[in-house]
Design a protein around this motif. Structure first.
Motif, PDB file in Angstrom:
ATOM      1  N   GLU A   1       7.077  73.621  -1.601  1.00  0.00           N
ATOM      2  CA  GLU A   1       7.310  72.305  -1.003  1.00  0.00           C
ATOM      3  C   GLU A   1       6.047  71.448  -1.157  1.00  0.00           C
ATOM      4  N   GLY A   2       6.209  70.202  -1.524  1.00  0.00           N
ATOM      5  CA  GLY A   2       5.067  69.326  -1.740  1.00  0.00           C
ATOM      6  C   GLY A   2       4.786  69.076  -3.206  1.00  0.00           C
TER       7      GLY A   2
ATOM      8  N   MET B   1       5.699  81.266   6.192  1.00  0.00           N
ATOM      9  CA  MET B   1       6.359  81.629   4.938  1.00  0.00           C
ATOM     10  C   MET B   1       6.526  80.380   4.066  1.00  0.00           C
ATOM     11  N   THR B   2       6.244  80.518   2.791  1.00  0.00           N
ATOM     12  CA  THR B   2       6.314  79.381   1.876  1.00  0.00           C
ATOM     13  C   THR B   2       7.746  78.862   1.745  1.00  0.00           C
ATOM     14  N   LYS B   3       7.881  77.537   1.813  1.00  0.00           N
ATOM     15  CA  LYS B   3       9.177  76.907   1.581  1.00  0.00           C
ATOM     16  C   LYS B   3       9.218  76.380   0.156  1.00  0.00           C
ATOM     17  N   TYR B   4      10.354  76.570  -0.488  1.00  0.00           N
ATOM     18  CA  TYR B   4      10.476  76.159  -1.870  1.00  0.00           C
ATOM     19  C   TYR B   4      11.520  75.056  -2.028  1.00  0.00           C
ATOM     20  N   ILE B   5      11.285  74.235  -3.052  1.00  0.00           N
ATOM     21  CA  ILE B   5      12.227  73.184  -3.401  1.00  0.00           C
ATOM     22  C   ILE B   5      12.547  73.309  -4.882  1.00  0.00           C
ATOM     23  N   LYS B   6      13.525  72.562  -5.343  1.00  0.00           N
ATOM     24  CA  LYS B   6      13.915  72.587  -6.742  1.00  0.00           C
ATOM     25  C   LYS B   6      13.138  71.526  -7.529  1.00  0.00           C
ATOM     26  N   ALA B   7      12.663  71.914  -8.718  1.00  0.00           N
ATOM     27  CA  ALA B   7      12.074  70.986  -9.673  1.00  0.00           C
ATOM     28  C   ALA B   7      12.848  71.210 -10.962  1.00  0.00           C
ATOM     29  N   GLY B   8      13.890  70.421 -11.165  1.00  0.00           N
ATOM     30  CA  GLY B   8      14.815  70.716 -12.251  1.00  0.00           C
ATOM     31  C   GLY B   8      15.534  71.997 -11.914  1.00  0.00           C
TER      32      GLY B   8
ATOM     33  N   ARG C   1      19.805  79.294 -17.275  1.00  0.00           N
ATOM     34  CA  ARG C   1      20.904  78.841 -16.423  1.00  0.00           C
ATOM     35  C   ARG C   1      22.119  79.751 -16.581  1.00  0.00           C
ATOM     36  N   ALA C   2      22.443  80.101 -17.809  1.00  0.00           N
ATOM     37  CA  ALA C   2      23.612  80.941 -18.068  1.00  0.00           C
ATOM     38  C   ALA C   2      23.431  82.349 -17.521  1.00  0.00           C
ATOM     39  N   SER C   3      22.200  82.869 -17.576  1.00  0.00           N
ATOM     40  CA  SER C   3      21.943  84.232 -17.109  1.00  0.00           C
ATOM     41  C   SER C   3      21.689  84.298 -15.612  1.00  0.00           C
ATOM     42  N   GLY C   4      21.586  83.133 -14.976  1.00  0.00           N
ATOM     43  CA  GLY C   4      21.318  83.114 -13.540  1.00  0.00           C
ATOM     44  C   GLY C   4      19.887  83.484 -13.194  1.00  0.00           C
ATOM     45  N   THR C   5      18.981  83.307 -14.157  1.00  0.00           N
ATOM     46  CA  THR C   5      17.574  83.650 -13.936  1.00  0.00           C
ATOM     47  C   THR C   5      16.900  82.587 -13.069  1.00  0.00           C
ATOM     48  N   THR C   6      16.380  83.004 -11.918  1.00  0.00           N
ATOM     49  CA  THR C   6      15.665  82.093 -11.025  1.00  0.00           C
ATOM     50  C   THR C   6      14.171  82.252 -11.262  1.00  0.00           C
ATOM     51  N   VAL C   7      13.502  81.170 -11.655  1.00  0.00           N
ATOM     52  CA  VAL C   7      12.066  81.224 -11.921  1.00  0.00           C
ATOM     53  C   VAL C   7      11.327  80.421 -10.863  1.00  0.00           C
ATOM     54  N   THR C   8      10.462  81.089 -10.129  1.00  0.00           N
ATOM     55  CA  THR C   8       9.638  80.451  -9.104  1.00  0.00           C
ATOM     56  C   THR C   8       8.230  80.277  -9.652  1.00  0.00           C
ATOM     57  N   VAL C   9       7.715  79.056  -9.581  1.00  0.00           N
ATOM     58  CA  VAL C   9       6.398  78.749 -10.142  1.00  0.00           C
ATOM     59  C   VAL C   9       5.460  78.291  -9.027  1.00  0.00           C
ATOM     60  N   VAL C  10       4.333  78.946  -8.915  1.00  0.00           N
ATOM     61  CA  VAL C  10       3.323  78.614  -7.912  1.00  0.00           C
ATOM     62  C   VAL C  10       2.026  78.239  -8.622  1.00  0.00           C
TER      63      VAL C  10
ATOM     64  N   ARG D   1       8.755  90.999  -0.977  1.00  0.00           N
ATOM     65  CA  ARG D   1       9.208  90.474   0.312  1.00  0.00           C
ATOM     66  C   ARG D   1      10.536  89.716   0.181  1.00  0.00           C
ATOM     67  N   GLU D   2      10.677  88.975  -0.902  1.00  0.00           N
ATOM     68  CA  GLU D   2      11.859  88.130  -1.043  1.00  0.00           C
ATOM     69  C   GLU D   2      13.073  88.875  -1.577  1.00  0.00           C
ATOM     70  N   TYR D   3      12.842  89.818  -2.495  1.00  0.00           N
ATOM     71  CA  TYR D   3      13.979  90.468  -3.151  1.00  0.00           C
ATOM     72  C   TYR D   3      14.116  91.953  -2.833  1.00  0.00           C
ATOM     73  N   GLY D   4      13.102  92.520  -2.171  1.00  0.00           N
ATOM     74  CA  GLY D   4      13.165  93.928  -1.797  1.00  0.00           C
ATOM     75  C   GLY D   4      13.867  94.100  -0.457  1.00  0.00           C
ATOM     76  N   PRO D   5      13.773  95.291   0.140  1.00  0.00           N
ATOM     77  CA  PRO D   5      13.060  96.453  -0.405  1.00  0.00           C
ATOM     78  C   PRO D   5      13.846  97.121  -1.525  1.00  0.00           C
ATOM     79  N   PHE D   6      13.105  97.753  -2.428  1.00  0.00           N
ATOM     80  CA  PHE D   6      13.713  98.465  -3.534  1.00  0.00           C
ATOM     81  C   PHE D   6      13.704  99.962  -3.218  1.00  0.00           C
ATOM     82  N   PRO D   7      14.688 100.699  -3.701  1.00  0.00           N
ATOM     83  CA  PRO D   7      14.802 102.109  -3.342  1.00  0.00           C
ATOM     84  C   PRO D   7      13.644 102.984  -3.805  1.00  0.00           C
ATOM     85  N   GLY D   8      13.018 102.634  -4.939  1.00  0.00           N
ATOM     86  CA  GLY D   8      11.929 103.455  -5.460  1.00  0.00           C
ATOM     87  C   GLY D   8      12.322 104.118  -6.772  1.00  0.00           C
ATOM     88  N   GLY D   9      11.309 104.331  -7.619  1.00  0.00           N
ATOM     89  CA  GLY D   9      11.570 104.988  -8.896  1.00  0.00           C
ATOM     90  C   GLY D   9      12.022 104.072 -10.015  1.00  0.00           C
TER      91      GLY D   9
END
Length: 276
Positions: A14-15, A1-8, A44-53, A236-244
């Protein structure tokens, strides 16, 4: 599983290694010095987490054309983040001329040196994009032309391939996912502190040279693979979602229309506009 770090304030695999800011773009005002800062403050104010690959696929200097899927009205924000991570580079977006004609939005778009596109007479827009790319700019385009109501990849216009080939620059596919939960087309905006995650995946460059139809098909395959990768990680990270859920495609059990249903909706919308 991919490991993530903070960039700002962003998450990266990771790496990841930070690089020196671009000589001119990192200091440009008001784009980099004001608007990007405001966007980051909102995230930052909205708590939006952005993951960049895959941000390393964007050149730290020189021209390249970014071609992204289009699911929401904040895609210009998400697509610009990988470039920001590459030395605070700036992306010039190709957008329909109607935005530039707006009293407020037009001033903002021009101040950031984005490119106006007249769909009825696109030659001048293409020439300007090619010139910008040859001058070393990063330019971005949404080859689906409009927001995808199904959240799947629609048929692509060949303009992205033609522009990149004429300019002699790499064509870089980008897929975003999750942003449609924040500002969907025709839906309710979720701009408060909703803590909605977003993913941005950048693919390896595609050679645009050759038959435009064939190269556009290759771009679509690349975008589809990136989108499936981004959606899979999201589930995988934020689910499972109920559907619909209205923001998830029918193929994942969501309530969004299928590609064919979305095409019919778009057709009826165009007919209604023509009648008006």
């Amino acid at each position: 599983m991919t490991k993530y770090i903070k960039a700002g304030q962003f998450r990266v695999p990771e790496g990841y290694g930070a690089i020196v800011g671009h000589a001119s773009e990192s200091r440009e005002f008001p784009y980099g010095g004001l608007f990007i800062r405001l966007a980051k403050l909102w995230m930052r104010a909205s708590g939006t987490t952005v993951t960049v690959v895959g941000s390393e696929n964007i050149p730290a200097d020189g021209g390249a054309l970014l071609a992204s899927n289009h699911t929401n009205y904040f895609d210009m924000v998400w697509v610009g983040i990988p470039a920001h991570l590459r030395g605070r580079r700036l992306v010039r977006f190709m957008a329909k001329k109607e935005i530039f004609e707006h009293r407020v939005a037009g001033v903002l778009m021009r101040s950031m040196k984005h490119l106006s596109v007249d769909r009825a007479a696109g030659t001048a827009s293409v020439s300007e994009a090619v010139a910008r790319l040859k001058a070393g700019d990063l330019v971005a385009v949404f080859p689906e032309a409009t927001v995808s109501l199904s959240y799947e990849i629609k048929e692509l216009k060949s303009g992205a391939v033609r522009i990149a080939a004429e300019a002699g620059v790499p064509l870089i596919p980008v897929a975003t996912w999750g942003g449609q939960r924040i500002l969907p087309k025709g839906g309710k905006a979720q701009l408060g502190r909703k803590k909605i995650p977003v993913r941005v995946h950048v693919g390896t460059p595609i050679d645009p040279a050759g038959d435009p139809v064939e190269r556009t098909a290759a771009l679509k395959v690349a975008l589809q693979e990136l989108l499936e990768e981004a959606r899979g990680e999201y589930e995988r990270e934020y689910g499972p979602f109920p559907g619909g859920e209205s923001w998830r495609p029918a193929s994942l059990g969501g309530g969004a229309p299928t590609l064919e249903e979305a095409k019919e909706i778009e057709k009826k919308t165009k007919e209604e506009r023509a009648r008006r």
